[in-house]
Design a protein around this motif. Structure first.
Motif, PDB file in Angstrom:
ATOM      1  N   TRP A 162       0.801  -1.208   0.000  1.00 47.63           N
ATOM      2  CA  TRP A 162       0.000   0.000   0.000  1.00 47.63           C
ATOM      3  C   TRP A 162       0.841   1.268   0.000  1.00 47.63           C
ATOM      4  CZ3 TRP A 162      -4.555  -0.880  -1.644  1.00 47.63           C
ATOM      5  CH2 TRP A 162      -5.129  -2.145  -1.435  1.00 47.63           C
ATOM      6  N   GLU A 163       2.070   1.167   0.480  1.00 50.56           N
ATOM      7  CA  GLU A 163       2.953   2.331   0.409  1.00 50.56           C
ATOM      8  C   GLU A 163       3.289   2.653  -1.039  1.00 50.56           C
ATOM      9  OE1 GLU A 163       3.931   4.427   2.670  1.00 50.56           O
ATOM     10  OE2 GLU A 163       2.943   3.397   4.315  1.00 50.56           O
ATOM     11  N   VAL A 164       3.394   1.602  -1.878  1.00 46.74           N
ATOM     12  CA  VAL A 164       3.663   1.805  -3.305  1.00 46.74           C
ATOM     13  C   VAL A 164       2.394   2.272  -4.008  1.00 46.74           C
ATOM     14  CG1 VAL A 164       4.412   0.691  -5.447  1.00 46.74           C
ATOM     15  CG2 VAL A 164       5.457   0.032  -3.261  1.00 46.74           C
ATOM     16  N   PRO A 196      -3.249  -0.549   5.458  1.00 43.18           N
ATOM     17  CA  PRO A 196      -2.194  -0.410   6.478  1.00 43.18           C
ATOM     18  C   PRO A 196      -1.004   0.421   6.013  1.00 43.18           C
ATOM     19  CG  PRO A 196      -2.060  -2.580   5.460  1.00 43.18           C
ATOM     20  CD  PRO A 196      -3.289  -1.932   4.888  1.00 43.18           C
ATOM     21  N   LEU A 197      -1.180   1.733   5.970  1.00 44.34           N
ATOM     22  CA  LEU A 197      -0.065   2.618   5.628  1.00 44.34           C
ATOM     23  C   LEU A 197       0.851   2.753   6.836  1.00 44.34           C
ATOM     24  CD1 LEU A 197      -2.058   5.450   3.808  1.00 44.34           C
ATOM     25  CD2 LEU A 197      -0.720   3.638   2.732  1.00 44.34           C
ATOM     26  N   SER A 198       2.121   2.503   6.621  1.00 44.74           N
ATOM     27  CA  SER A 198       3.062   2.525   7.740  1.00 44.74           C
ATOM     28  C   SER A 198       3.553   3.938   8.059  1.00 44.74           C
ATOM     29  CB  SER A 198       4.264   1.613   7.432  1.00 44.74           C
ATOM     30  OG  SER A 198       4.905   2.023   6.237  1.00 44.74           O
ATOM     31  N   SER A 199       3.463   4.825   7.077  1.00 42.82           N
ATOM     32  CA  SER A 199       3.969   6.181   7.258  1.00 42.82           C
ATOM     33  C   SER A 199       2.888   7.093   7.838  1.00 42.82           C
ATOM     34  CB  SER A 199       4.458   6.738   5.908  1.00 42.82           C
ATOM     35  OG  SER A 199       4.631   8.125   5.977  1.00 42.82           O
ATOM     36  N   GLU A 200       3.177   7.729   8.959  1.00 44.77           N
ATOM     37  CA  GLU A 200       2.245   8.675   9.558  1.00 44.77           C
ATOM     38  C   GLU A 200       2.051   9.886   8.648  1.00 44.77           C
ATOM     39  OE1 GLU A 200       0.303   8.497  12.254  1.00 44.77           O
ATOM     40  OE2 GLU A 200       0.989   6.413  12.415  1.00 44.77           O
ATOM     41  N   GLN A 205      -1.519  12.944   5.165  1.00 47.53           N
ATOM     42  CA  GLN A 205      -1.711  13.518   3.831  1.00 47.53           C
ATOM     43  C   GLN A 205      -3.075  13.143   3.252  1.00 47.53           C
ATOM     44  OE1 GLN A 205       0.859  11.885   0.765  1.00 47.53           O
ATOM     45  NE2 GLN A 205       0.803  13.774  -0.421  1.00 47.53           N
ATOM     46  N   PHE A 206      -3.423  11.863   3.342  1.00 46.78           N
ATOM     47  CA  PHE A 206      -4.695  11.421   2.777  1.00 46.78           C
ATOM     48  C   PHE A 206      -5.886  11.874   3.628  1.00 46.78           C
ATOM     49  CE2 PHE A 206      -1.952   8.340   0.503  1.00 46.78           C
ATOM     50  CZ  PHE A 206      -2.356   8.656  -0.783  1.00 46.78           C
ATOM     51  N   LEU A 207      -5.707  11.976   4.931  1.00 51.22           N
ATOM     52  CA  LEU A 207      -6.776  12.494   5.784  1.00 51.22           C
ATOM     53  C   LEU A 207      -7.047  13.962   5.447  1.00 51.22           C
ATOM     54  CD1 LEU A 207      -8.726  12.059   8.147  1.00 51.22           C
ATOM     55  CD2 LEU A 207      -6.867  12.733   9.695  1.00 51.22           C
TER      56      LEU A 207
END
Length: 422
Positions: A162-164, A196-200, A205-207
């Motif tokens: 999902w990070e990609v 499950p995005l690991s980066s806060e 950003q998406f929120l």
């Protein structure tokens, strides 16, 4: 229920380790067919698994035998050309459909492990796993003694695909915003936030995009109260839009009362940018109609309409007209309330010697021609969609008149366009 998908090459140990650690209910082995294909190491007789240790050839039983899989708990999914990306991708797309047909009702956990197989097979499995939302991506990692393959001691590790995918989602969101499709942008952001995005930083950003897209989507459908509520936390970055909403909602001392006319014009621009020309002209027509209604209310009533009156459309008491005009407009009264269309509204303004009505009379031929074009629209009284050229003709006439009329009576209708980037 867990399904494990494994690409199969010449090394059996990583696949056996993956099966033993995942303990899947069912395994799909993606393997090459033919006399020298990797399908043999899956469940071939004897000791088809071969490895070399310190220059010595060591053989082992099949993967199925080593992993202790029963016959009904696996299936070999063969590819004829393991070095063709198009062929491998096609076969794995077929496998995705096979899984939906066979196991869809059970909603299994699906793990795609791309450790084995040819490089092409691995790439194809990774691509399909990226596209399939409910597939997890997995790779065996462990100590390497060379650059060829992972040796013993490897462990299957989930890859956060999902990070990609987030980069591609962000690109799709930007395309949605560029055409003012805030609803789609909000939906895309909402979907990726469930992953499950690991980066806060990514999550924030998406929120941020999601909340702003919802605000401008509400504005785009004229829900100004909701738009104001959602936009307020971001007011520092969208000052001119917050101020415009306050004026539209009548919460500013600088409100002219005509801001909704300007808002309709901006909305028409957005519909035209989406090539929705009939929708755009419908909004231009309403802007022209609303301008006359607001002007009549300002001249004849000067009282703010109540909420329930706003919901019933524009009405004025016949008795609010000067006595010398009442007989002329009495045929358009119902129970003492005037009910007239756009052209009659402007005719009444002209009879009242209002500058807006007089301007309409001066340009009446041009205005009626533009309104006739609008009437041909399937969203008005016709059956055919308006072309882009027809939209521009109508727009130039109606917008030009509204801007001149606003200047004539000194009212500010200017509203900023909604952003294409957030």
């Amino acid at each position: 229920m867990t399904l494990l998908i494994l690409t199969v090459g010449g090394s059996c140990e990583p696949l056996v380790n993956a099966i033993k650690m995942e303990k899947p209910d069912f395994v799909y082995f993606v393997c090459s067919s033919g006399s020298k294909g990797s399908h043999q190491v899956v469940d071939g007789p004897g000791e088809p698994c071969v490895e070399y240790r310190d220059g010595r050839k060591v053989t082992h039983p099949s993967i199925v035998h080593q992993a202790g899989l029963d016959k009904g708990c696996y299936h070999k999914w063969e590819v004829e050309d393991p070095d063709s990306l198009a062929h491998c991708y096609g076969r794995l797309t077929e496998l995705a459909q096979e899984i939906r047909d066979r196991f869809g009702a059970e909603r299994p956990r699906i793990v795609a492990n791309y450790t084995g197989g040819t490089k092409t097979m691995s790439v194809a499995l990774a691509l399909v796993a990226m596209i399939q939302k409910d597939w997890e991506l997995q790779l065996n990692t462990g100590p390497r003694v060379d650059l060829v393959k992972v040796k013993g001691g490897d462990v299957p590790t989930l890859v956060n695909k999902w990070e990609v995918i987030a980069d591609h989602v962000l690109e799709a969101i930007n395309k949605s915003l560029s055409r003012y499709d805030y609803a789609e942008a909000a939906e895309l952001a909402s979907e990726i936030m469930k992953r499950p995005l690991s980066s806060e930083r990514r999550k924030h950003q998406f929120l941020h995009i999601y909340n702003l897209a919802r605000a401008f989507e509400a504005w785009d459908r004229f829900d100004h109260e909701e738009a104001y509520r959602l936009l307020e936390p971001f007011a520092r970055d969208f000052v001119k839009h917050k101020v415009a909403l306050e004026r539209i909602l009548g919460r500013s001392k600088k409100s002219s009362g005509y801001e909704k006319v300007g808002d309709l014009l901006r909305n028409a621009e957005r519909r035209a940018a989406q090539s929705r020309f009939d929708d755009a002209v419908a909004r231009l027509y309403r802007a022209l109609e609303l301008f006359a209604q607001l002007r009549l209310r300002e001249i004849l009533s000067r009282e703010e309409p109540k909420g329930e009156e706003m919901g019933q459309g524009f009405k004025l008491p016949l008795e609010s007209l000067p006595e010398e005009l009442r007989d002329k407009y009495r045929p358009y009264a119902e129970r003492g309330m005037l009910k007239m269309g756009l052209v009659l509204d402007y005719e009444l303004l002209a009879d009242l010697k209002d500058p807006v009505g007089l301007l309409f009379q001066e340009q009446k031929g041009e205005m009626l021609d533009a309104l006739r074009r609008r009437n041909y629209s399937i969203l008005a009284h016709g059956l055919l969609p308006l072309t882009e050229e027809e939209y521009h003709r109508v727009r130039d006439t109606l917008v030009g008149f509204i801007q001149s009329a606003a200047k004539e009576v000194g009212v500010d209708i200017e509203v900023p366009q909604l952003p294409r980037e957030i």
